[in-house]
Design a protein around this motif. Structure first.
Motif, PDB file in Angstrom:
ATOM      1  N   PHE A 190       0.799  -1.300   0.100  1.00 18.88           N
ATOM      2  CA  PHE A 190       0.162   0.169  -0.295  1.00 18.88           C
ATOM      3  C   PHE A 190       0.827   1.240  -0.249  1.00 18.88           C
ATOM      4  O   PHE A 190       2.056   1.053   0.251  1.00 18.88           O
ATOM      5  CB  PHE A 190      -0.510  -0.190   0.839  1.00 18.88           C
ATOM      6  CG  PHE A 190      -0.626  -0.054   2.412  1.00 18.88           C
ATOM      7  CD1 PHE A 190       0.417   0.960   3.450  1.00 18.88           C
ATOM      8  CD2 PHE A 190       0.436  -1.611   3.224  1.00 18.88           C
ATOM      9  CE1 PHE A 190       0.323   0.821   4.300  1.00 18.88           C
ATOM     10  CE2 PHE A 190       0.817  -1.307   4.864  1.00 18.88           C
ATOM     11  CZ  PHE A 190       1.005  -0.368   5.365  1.00 18.88           C
ATOM     12  N   LYS A 191       0.533   2.264  -0.526  1.00 16.92           N
ATOM     13  CA  LYS A 191       1.389   3.285  -0.370  1.00 16.92           C
ATOM     14  C   LYS A 191       1.162   4.646   0.361  1.00 16.92           C
ATOM     15  O   LYS A 191      -0.144   4.810   1.042  1.00 16.92           O
ATOM     16  CB  LYS A 191       0.966   4.385  -2.236  1.00 16.92           C
ATOM     17  CG  LYS A 191       1.922   5.532  -2.609  1.00 16.92           C
ATOM     18  CD  LYS A 191       1.112   6.035  -3.598  1.00 16.92           C
ATOM     19  CE  LYS A 191       1.463   5.268  -4.756  1.00 16.92           C
ATOM     20  NZ  LYS A 191       1.045   5.799  -6.043  1.00 16.92           N
ATOM     21  N   ILE A 192       1.829   4.800   1.272  1.00 19.92           N
ATOM     22  CA  ILE A 192       1.857   5.985   1.897  1.00 19.92           C
ATOM     23  C   ILE A 192       2.043   6.895   1.970  1.00 19.92           C
ATOM     24  O   ILE A 192       2.332   8.564   2.198  1.00 19.92           O
ATOM     25  CB  ILE A 192       2.504   5.851   3.289  1.00 19.92           C
ATOM     26  CG1 ILE A 192       4.179   5.592   3.213  1.00 19.92           C
ATOM     27  CG2 ILE A 192       2.242   4.141   4.498  1.00 19.92           C
ATOM     28  CD1 ILE A 192       4.676   5.745   4.328  1.00 19.92           C
ATOM     29  N   GLU A 193       3.251   7.757   0.690  1.00 22.86           N
ATOM     30  CA  GLU A 193       3.179   8.784   0.289  1.00 22.86           C
ATOM     31  C   GLU A 193       3.765   9.147  -1.310  1.00 22.86           C
ATOM     32  O   GLU A 193       4.277   8.068  -1.482  1.00 22.86           O
ATOM     33  CB  GLU A 193       4.999   9.354   1.024  1.00 22.86           C
ATOM     34  CG  GLU A 193       4.911  10.888   0.590  1.00 22.86           C
ATOM     35  CD  GLU A 193       6.297  10.630   0.996  1.00 22.86           C
ATOM     36  OE1 GLU A 193       7.131  12.667   1.409  1.00 22.86           O
ATOM     37  OE2 GLU A 193       7.164  10.208   0.632  1.00 22.86           O
ATOM     38  N   GLU A 194       3.425  10.030  -1.757  1.00 24.12           N
ATOM     39  CA  GLU A 194       3.848   9.784  -3.398  1.00 24.12           C
ATOM     40  C   GLU A 194       4.605  11.596  -3.337  1.00 24.12           C
ATOM     41  O   GLU A 194       3.624  12.607  -3.280  1.00 24.12           O
ATOM     42  CB  GLU A 194       2.893   9.148  -4.434  1.00 24.12           C
ATOM     43  CG  GLU A 194       1.678  10.446  -4.840  1.00 24.12           C
ATOM     44  CD  GLU A 194       0.789   9.450  -5.449  1.00 24.12           C
ATOM     45  OE1 GLU A 194       1.216   9.016  -6.090  1.00 24.12           O
ATOM     46  OE2 GLU A 194      -0.242   9.839  -5.594  1.00 24.12           O
ATOM     47  N   THR A 195       5.568  11.977  -3.939  1.00 25.66           N
ATOM     48  CA  THR A 195       5.703  13.619  -4.696  1.00 25.66           C
ATOM     49  C   THR A 195       6.062  12.900  -6.303  1.00 25.66           C
ATOM     50  O   THR A 195       6.878  12.616  -6.484  1.00 25.66           O
ATOM     51  CB  THR A 195       6.899  14.020  -3.751  1.00 25.66           C
ATOM     52  OG1 THR A 195       6.494  13.352  -2.293  1.00 25.66           O
ATOM     53  CG2 THR A 195       6.863  14.697  -3.697  1.00 25.66           C
ATOM     54  N   ALA A 196       5.803  14.181  -7.406  1.00 26.05           N
ATOM     55  CA  ALA A 196       6.034  14.232  -8.279  1.00 26.05           C
ATOM     56  C   ALA A 196       7.056  15.256  -8.015  1.00 26.05           C
ATOM     57  O   ALA A 196       7.706  15.488  -9.169  1.00 26.05           O
ATOM     58  CB  ALA A 196       5.032  14.565  -9.072  1.00 26.05           C
ATOM     59  N   PHE A 197       6.855  16.400  -8.414  1.00 30.25           N
ATOM     60  CA  PHE A 197       7.271  17.754  -8.011  1.00 30.25           C
ATOM     61  C   PHE A 197       7.699  18.600  -6.590  1.00 30.25           C
ATOM     62  O   PHE A 197       6.808  18.646  -5.338  1.00 30.25           O
ATOM     63  CB  PHE A 197       6.692  18.707  -9.053  1.00 30.25           C
ATOM     64  CG  PHE A 197       6.318  18.712 -10.656  1.00 30.25           C
ATOM     65  CD1 PHE A 197       6.621  17.838 -12.167  1.00 30.25           C
ATOM     66  CD2 PHE A 197       4.489  18.529 -10.189  1.00 30.25           C
ATOM     67  CE1 PHE A 197       6.855  17.671 -12.366  1.00 30.25           C
ATOM     68  CE2 PHE A 197       3.649  17.460 -12.163  1.00 30.25           C
ATOM     69  CZ  PHE A 197       5.682  16.965 -12.783  1.00 30.25           C
ATOM     70  N   VAL A 198       9.209  19.097  -6.713  1.00 28.05           N
ATOM     71  CA  VAL A 198       9.290  20.227  -5.974  1.00 28.05           C
ATOM     72  C   VAL A 198       9.583  21.608  -5.920  1.00 28.05           C
ATOM     73  O   VAL A 198      10.216  22.497  -7.344  1.00 28.05           O
ATOM     74  CB  VAL A 198       9.993  19.407  -5.003  1.00 28.05           C
ATOM     75  CG1 VAL A 198       9.964  18.273  -3.999  1.00 28.05           C
ATOM     76  CG2 VAL A 198      11.531  19.615  -5.328  1.00 28.05           C
ATOM     77  N   SER A 199       9.209  22.421  -5.152  1.00 27.00           N
ATOM     78  CA  SER A 199       9.595  23.699  -5.686  1.00 27.00           C
ATOM     79  C   SER A 199      11.490  24.023  -5.609  1.00 27.00           C
ATOM     80  O   SER A 199      11.699  23.398  -3.917  1.00 27.00           O
ATOM     81  CB  SER A 199       9.237  24.792  -4.864  1.00 27.00           C
ATOM     82  OG  SER A 199       6.874  25.252  -4.871  1.00 27.00           O
ATOM     83  N   VAL A 200      11.541  24.434  -6.054  1.00 28.80           N
ATOM     84  CA  VAL A 200      12.575  24.678  -5.856  1.00 28.80           C
ATOM     85  C   VAL A 200      13.234  27.029  -6.411  1.00 28.80           C
ATOM     86  O   VAL A 200      11.934  27.182  -6.432  1.00 28.80           O
ATOM     87  CB  VAL A 200      13.822  24.391  -7.573  1.00 28.80           C
ATOM     88  CG1 VAL A 200      14.184  23.140  -6.842  1.00 28.80           C
ATOM     89  CG2 VAL A 200      12.969  23.698  -8.551  1.00 28.80           C
ATOM     90  N   PRO A 201      14.469  27.304  -6.192  1.00 22.83           N
ATOM     91  CA  PRO A 201      14.531  28.528  -6.703  1.00 22.83           C
ATOM     92  C   PRO A 201      14.441  28.569  -8.196  1.00 22.83           C
ATOM     93  O   PRO A 201      15.192  27.413  -8.840  1.00 22.83           O
ATOM     94  CB  PRO A 201      16.428  28.562  -6.068  1.00 22.83           C
ATOM     95  CG  PRO A 201      16.299  27.955  -4.444  1.00 22.83           C
ATOM     96  CD  PRO A 201      15.728  26.184  -5.394  1.00 22.83           C
TER      97      PRO A 201
END
Length: 137
Positions: free
Chosen positions: A22-33
């Motif tokens: 089962f999935k507990i987290e996913e991330t595709a994009f992050v903020s960067v400078p």
């Protein structure tokens, strides 16, 4: 994540025999400078991992039942994701023991490998410049 069935450790658990994950987290994009390489101020989440010395931090949900689990962290390389079968998956596993959990979570379980297909959106897709609408597989 996947709960280890013997309740002690994961020594006899292979993880591919049935739906257990089962999935507990996913991330595709992050903020960067904003930079020349990221004029939008958005980058793929792997940038965060690179910036953190190849480490990824997350919180294990308190609603899990106590016991041994495997955590499966997977990075997907998408540079050739516009060609069928060219997305590259890099999974890694670690064993943890959850304590202090409530046991309230009854997650939907999937079989790995097998839940993600080469033609799934987020695996096979065109990559326009960032940011764009994207749903991880």
């Amino acid at each position: 994540m996947a709960a280890c069935p013997n309740g002690r450790d994961c020594s006899d658990f292979y993880g591919w025999e049935k739906a257990a994950w089962f999935k507990i987290e996913e991330t595709a994009f992050v903020s960067v400078p904003v930079t020349d390489w990221s004029p939008s101020g958005v980058a793929w989440a792997t940038q965060k991992m690179y910036d953190n010395g190849m480490k990824w931090t997350f919180t294990i949900p308190k609603c899990l039942a106590n016991g041994p689990y495997l955590i499966r962290h997977e990075t997907m390389a998408v540079q050739d994701s516009d060609e069928l079968g060219k997305a590259q998956f890099y999974p890694n596993c670690a064993q943890v023991y959850v304590s202090g959990g409530t046991g309230k979570l009854k997650p939907k379980l999937v079989k790995l490998p097998g839940d993600i297909q080469p033609t799934d959106p987020g695996v096979l897709f065109e990559r326009p410049p960032l940011p764009f609408a994207y749903t991880p597989p």
